[in-house]
Design an enzyme around this catalytic site. Structure first.
Site, PDB file in Angstrom:
ATOM      1  N   GLU A   1      34.109  44.180  38.257  1.00 63.59           N
ATOM      2  CA  GLU A   1      35.530  44.553  38.127  1.00 63.59           C
ATOM      3  C   GLU A   1      35.659  46.035  37.812  1.00 63.59           C
ATOM      4  O   GLU A   1      36.560  46.704  38.313  1.00 63.59           O
ATOM      5  CB  GLU A   1      36.230  43.702  37.060  1.00 63.59           C
ATOM      6  CG  GLU A   1      36.110  42.189  37.244  1.00 63.59           C
ATOM      7  CD  GLU A   1      36.405  41.680  38.654  1.00 63.59           C
ATOM      8  OE1 GLU A   1      37.248  42.285  39.347  1.00 63.59           O
ATOM      9  OE2 GLU A   1      35.766  40.684  39.069  1.00 63.59           O
TER      10      GLU A   1
ATOM     11  N   ASN B   1      42.736  44.254  38.133  1.00 65.71           N
ATOM     12  CA  ASN B   1      44.011  44.957  37.949  1.00 65.71           C
ATOM     13  C   ASN B   1      43.804  46.308  37.262  1.00 65.71           C
ATOM     14  O   ASN B   1      43.087  46.408  36.290  1.00 65.71           O
ATOM     15  CB  ASN B   1      44.951  44.128  37.076  1.00 65.71           C
ATOM     16  CG  ASN B   1      44.953  42.672  37.470  1.00 65.71           C
ATOM     17  OD1 ASN B   1      45.258  42.339  38.601  1.00 65.71           O
ATOM     18  ND2 ASN B   1      44.544  41.802  36.546  1.00 65.71           N
TER      19      ASN B   1
HETATM   20  N1  TRP Z   1      39.427  40.517  43.434  1.00 60.01           N
HETATM   21  C1  TRP Z   1      38.789  39.557  42.590  1.00 60.01           C
HETATM   22  C2  TRP Z   1      37.329  39.947  42.495  1.00 60.01           C
HETATM   23  O1  TRP Z   1      36.546  39.677  43.336  1.00 60.01           O
HETATM   24  C3  TRP Z   1      38.826  38.163  43.074  1.00 60.01           C
HETATM   25  C4  TRP Z   1      40.127  37.466  43.250  1.00 60.01           C
HETATM   26  C5  TRP Z   1      40.814  37.271  44.373  1.00 60.01           C
HETATM   27  C6  TRP Z   1      40.774  36.667  42.305  1.00 60.01           C
HETATM   28  N2  TRP Z   1      41.847  36.423  44.193  1.00 60.01           N
HETATM   29  C7  TRP Z   1      41.832  36.023  42.936  1.00 60.01           C
HETATM   30  C8  TRP Z   1      40.527  36.443  40.982  1.00 60.01           C
HETATM   31  C9  TRP Z   1      42.635  35.109  42.281  1.00 60.01           C
HETATM   32  C10 TRP Z   1      41.351  35.556  40.322  1.00 60.01           C
HETATM   33  C11 TRP Z   1      42.363  34.883  40.957  1.00 60.01           C
HETATM   34  O2  TRP Z   1      36.940  40.629  41.632  1.00 60.01           O
HETATM   35 ZN    ZN Z   2      35.812  41.748  43.666  1.00 58.66          ZN
END
Ligand code: TRP
Ligand code: ZN
Length: 877
Positions: A303, A270
């Site tokens: 991240e 985020n």
């Molecule tokens: N975008 C996150 C990552 O790979 C992963 C992610 C996708 C995620 N859906 C989620 C994390 C739901 C926590 C809960 O860095």
């Molecule tokens: Zn990711």
């Protein structure tokens, strides 16, 4: 049975949004039981869309209280409320929409949307959680600017966080307070986040390359304040690395990370407010192992790198998921390789790919790096999208070379900053920056399956030529019976009998050019002829694992043995050992005999007597191939046979080289280094604990003492856990009491207790099913906490093959029973844990039938669409 079949979403059905949302104002009246969410959207017709002018908003489990258009209440006739949508037909070109909904965080066990974890309110919006917070066009190509007002009781929720910059804060009446946050960068709804809780923080600063000071904040519960240093340090290293390596600078004045106990995955990027599974951020040597420390570095880096690859440039639609995930995993891998041991990180990555992604590609859930349809997008956060996706980016880098790859990345950032784009846009930037044609390369994104490379070579002593023939083919996958050839980079070297690299000259070339070549295969068949090769060479091929393929190369064990000692590529050197040992062990399963092959002792002895400078790498060279990796190479997986020959080899190697293991152990045992997490100290511990695990298999008083002694005196978790593992997995007389002691010592550290659960769930000794039942009945077991669930059910199903695959089907039944319970609480995690059952076709008929029965039972039940998709694909595929 569930009602109706959930329907598949298809890439080919993509339509641009009919309406844009430019600005969003959100106001939250936060409360664990009932939270009020007011949203004000500035909506504008998308001139590029020719679809009818209905505004369609997503929304699930929302209680609509009020709705206004341009300030006036909207009569019920002017909107339609469905189970998961709010539809406003015939709205103006440009207008303001206000809604007010109620939601219930404490009752939200799915951990998507707004939920409660240890008294803290937090959000998870990727992929489609925002629609559980408010009505919105919840799709990544709608990017808006957010302003967020949070109101909550000050004693329960003294900290109020959201994305971006803090604009204002203050007191309200009845002990409540507020905070106003604004994120200046337009973002898709999946990157929205808020946190409210009684949290403490550790802070630091980072000065960017243009001289801006960024405030770094890590928010945790007060008892975790002592576990923050490593994550903050990792963050600073990641920020500096992205500037050095990619010229990318951070863009806000503040970077916040919050540790959360209940979390579906590893962490979430985020904008300006990352949320982390506490497992991936909290670490100190007393409670976290060296592996945990490395994981924290990797995930914090991952991240952070998303800020450019994912956030500033985001996805047009969820089919493009690998555009951000594959690319970001690749960047994370480069970062970790640069920060510690390149060889070790590469070996770990390839191991993961081959033991987890290759089976996915061979099974009913096989899908391309860019899938073309899905029922539940949460099911596509897969090894293929992440790990194979990273390999695809790595191949581009190998084909172009780093400088040209970097030029392509620069163009990608420059051209698409602030946009929501596709995998084609990424490839186009690489093409345009370098004047190359990558149309064939796109097949890596669209075709599923692991290609095979059949390699044959022939040395002609008279002509002094070395002939290399390579065929590629790819087995069919669900929905894709035929495959076109891939563009495959194959890195090769020829070694002379002393292990030196030979200058390479292909027929037709005037002179030798270097000793390492990247051969680009584009056809089903290629023949290469190297000339002026004076002596019979040994081929080192697919160096550094230059492509995610299965190599089929038949050659005498002696040649693999030679490469295990001499290959100049550290990955290939390790891999040669793995190939050699695998061939020996697989042959033993067939012969049902187990005589220790002299090649193994000859390979191991010198490594123990004279370890290489990189001790962690040496430890990997001393590792037997994993059971999963051996399984991958059998037509019908023989779980018992694999376990038997591997354990026998471990014991016999331990006995044959006993003195060497022991002296290597003592040479690297430095208890005073317990708090040192430098690469060198980690390497020594890894090598020492590898020695310990071999010695423990001897099951004699001396090795029992050694393990117990290490357990009792260890001050760091790496040493303590390694000793406990040796005690638990090798029938040590003090097993029961040591497990009890460990529990008593750590009962107040949930992340350590997860290890205690996991260790027992993986224990291969007899009676495993009963032990797992006991763990599931333990007062500390909690079906609502994904880390705990994974520590027991996930570990049992994946890391205890002999018992999970018990011939009577009891392991499958236990998993299915618990999946039904879990699915009602957390479908996302249930669907993930069901995956070990999907490989049923790989086992003997009796096991296959039992696995099939377990899947059938799940299908007959009233299950979520998450689990439904996995189960039906597994049964049909
Ligand atoms: N975008 C996150 C990552 O790979 C992963 C992610 C996708 C995620 N859906 C989620 C994390 C739901 C926590 C809960 O860095
Ligand atoms: Zn990711």
């Amino acid at each position: 049975m569930r009602e109706g079949t959930p329907k598949a979403i298809r890439l080919e059905d993509y339509r641009p949004p009919v309406y844009w949302v430019d600005r969003v104002a959100l106001a939250f009246d936060l409360d664990a039981d009932t939270t009020r969410v007011q949203a004000r959207l500035e909506v504008r017709r998308n001139p590029a869309s020719s679809d009818p002018n209905d505004l369609i908003l997503n929304g699930e489990d929302l209680e609509l209280q009020r709705i206004r258009l341009d300030g006036r209440p909207l009569e019920p006739a002017r909107y339609r409320l469905e189970a998961d949508r709010l539809i406003l037909p015939g709205v103006p070109e440009r207008f303001t929409l206000e809604t007010e909904v109620l939601i219930h965080p404490a009752a939200n066990a799915r951990l998507e949307g707004l939920y409660l974890s240890e008294g803290m309110l937090c959000t998870q919006c990727e992929a489609e959680g925002f629609r559980r917070i408010t009505y919105f066009p919840d799709r990544p190509d709608v990017m808006a600017r957010y302003r967020v007002t949070l109101k909550a009781d000050k004693t329960r929720y003294p900290v109020l966080l959201a994305n971006g910059n803090l604009l204002d804060e203050g007191m309200l009446d009845d002990g409540r307070h507020f905070a106003v946050w604004e994120d200046p960068f337009p973002k898709p709804s999946y990157l929205f986040a808020l946190v409210a809780g009684r949290l403490e923080k550790r802070t630091d600063t980072f000065t960017t390359m243009s001289g801006r000071e960024v405030l770094l904040e890590l928010y945790v519960e007060s008892h975790d304040l002592d576990k923050c240093d490593h994550a903050l340090d990792s963050l600073k290293r990641a920020m500096a690395w992205d500037e050095r390596k990619y010229g990318r600078e951070y863009d806000l004045d503040r970077y916040m990370i919050v540790a959360v106990s209940h979390f579906n995955m590893g962490a979430m990027e985020n904008k300006g407010l990352n949320l982390f599974n506490s497992q991936c951020v909290l670490a100190r040597p007393e409670t976290a192992t060296d592996d945990d420390f490395e994981r924290v570095l990797a995930v914090v880096g991952h991240e952070y790198f998303h800020n450019w690859t994912g956030n500033r440039i985001t996805l047009r639609d969820w089919f493009q998921l690998s555009l951000k995930e594959g690319l970001t995993v690749f960047r994370e891998q480069q970062f970790c390789a640069d920060e510690a041991s390149k060889a070790v990180r590469r070996i770990e990555d390839v191991n993961l790919l081959r033991t987890r992604q290759f089976p996915e590609d061979e099974g009913p859930l096989a899908h391309p790096v860019r899938p073309d349809s899905y029922i539940e997008i949460n099911n596509f956060y897969t090894m293929t999208v992440y790990e194979k996706g990273a390999e695809v980016v790595r191949m581009l880098c190998t084909l172009l070379g780093w400088e040209r790859f970097r030029k392509g990345m620069d163009l990608y950032f420059e051209r698409h900053d602030g946009q929501a784009v596709t995998c084609e846009d990424f490839l186009k930037a690489m093409e345009d920056a370098n004047g190359v044609d990558l149309s064939q390369f796109l097949r890596w994104y669209t075709q599923a399956g692991t290609p095979r490379l059949e390699v044959a070579c022939h040395y002609d002593a008279k002509a002094r030529t070395f002939q290399l023939n390579i065929n590629q083919w790819c087995p069919p996958t669900p929905g894709q019976p035929e495959k076109e050839p891939f563009l495959i980079p194959v890195t090769v070297v020829l070694l002379d009998p002393e292990g030196r690299e030979i200058p390479l000259q292909l027929a037709g070339e005037a002179a030798p050019q270097g000793s390492e070549r990247v051969l680009a295969l584009s056809e089903a068949h290629h023949a290469f002829r190297f000339v002026n090769v004076e002596r019979p060479p040994v081929l080192s091929i697919l160096r550094d694992f230059s492509a995610p393929v299965k190599l089929m190369l038949d050659r005498p064990l002696d040649q693999w043995h030679f490469l295990w000692r001499h290959d100049t590529d550290p990955f290939n050197r390790w891999d040669a050992g793995q190939t050699l040992i695998s061939q020996v062990l697989l042959a033993q399963i067939d012969r049902n005999a187990a005589v220790l092959d002299p090649h193994l002792v000859e390979g191991f002895a010198p490594l123990l007597q004279q370890p290489l400078a990189d001790r962690a790498y040496t430890a990997l060279l001393l590792q037997l191939p994993e059971e999963d990796y051996l399984a991958e190479q059998m037509d019908v997986i023989d779980v018992d046979g694999i376990h038997r020959v591997r354990e026998t080899a471990r014991r016999e190697l331990a006995a044959a080289l006993r003195d060497d293991w022991l002296s290597c152990y003592h040479a690297h045992h430095r208890p005073e280094e317990w708090a040192d997490t430098s690469a060198a100290a980690i390497g020594r511990r890894r090598l020492k604990n590898t020695c310990l695990s071999y010695l423990a298999s001897l099951d004699d008083p001396a090795s029992h003492d050694l393990a117990l002694q290490q357990y009792r005196t260890a001050r760091c978790m790496s040493d303590q856990l390694a000793a406990l593992r040796a005690i638990v997995c090798d029938a040590h007389p003090a097993k029961t009491e040591t497990l009890a002691d460990f529990y008593d010592r750590w009962r107040h550290e949930p992340l350590v207790i997860d290890k205690w659960f996991a260790l027992q769930a993986a224990d291969p000794s007899s009676g495993a099913l009963e032990r797992v039942r006991k763990l599931l009945a333990h007062p500390d077991f909690d079906l609502k906490n994904p880390n705990r669930v994974r520590a027991v059910l996930g570990v049992f199903a994946r890391q205890n093959p002999v018992h999970f695959h018990a011939r009577d089907g009891s392991g499958y039944q236990l998993l299915a029973d618990w999946l039904l319970n879990l699915d009602r609480i957390n479908p996302q995690v249930a669907a993930r844990l069901a995956q070990p059952l999907t490989a049923w076709r790989r086992y003997d008929p009796q096991r296959a039938r039992r696995m099939h029965q377990a899947l059938e039972r799940l299908r007959q039940a009233d299950i979520s669409k998450d689990l439904f998709e996995i189960v039906t694909k597994a049964l049909e595929g």
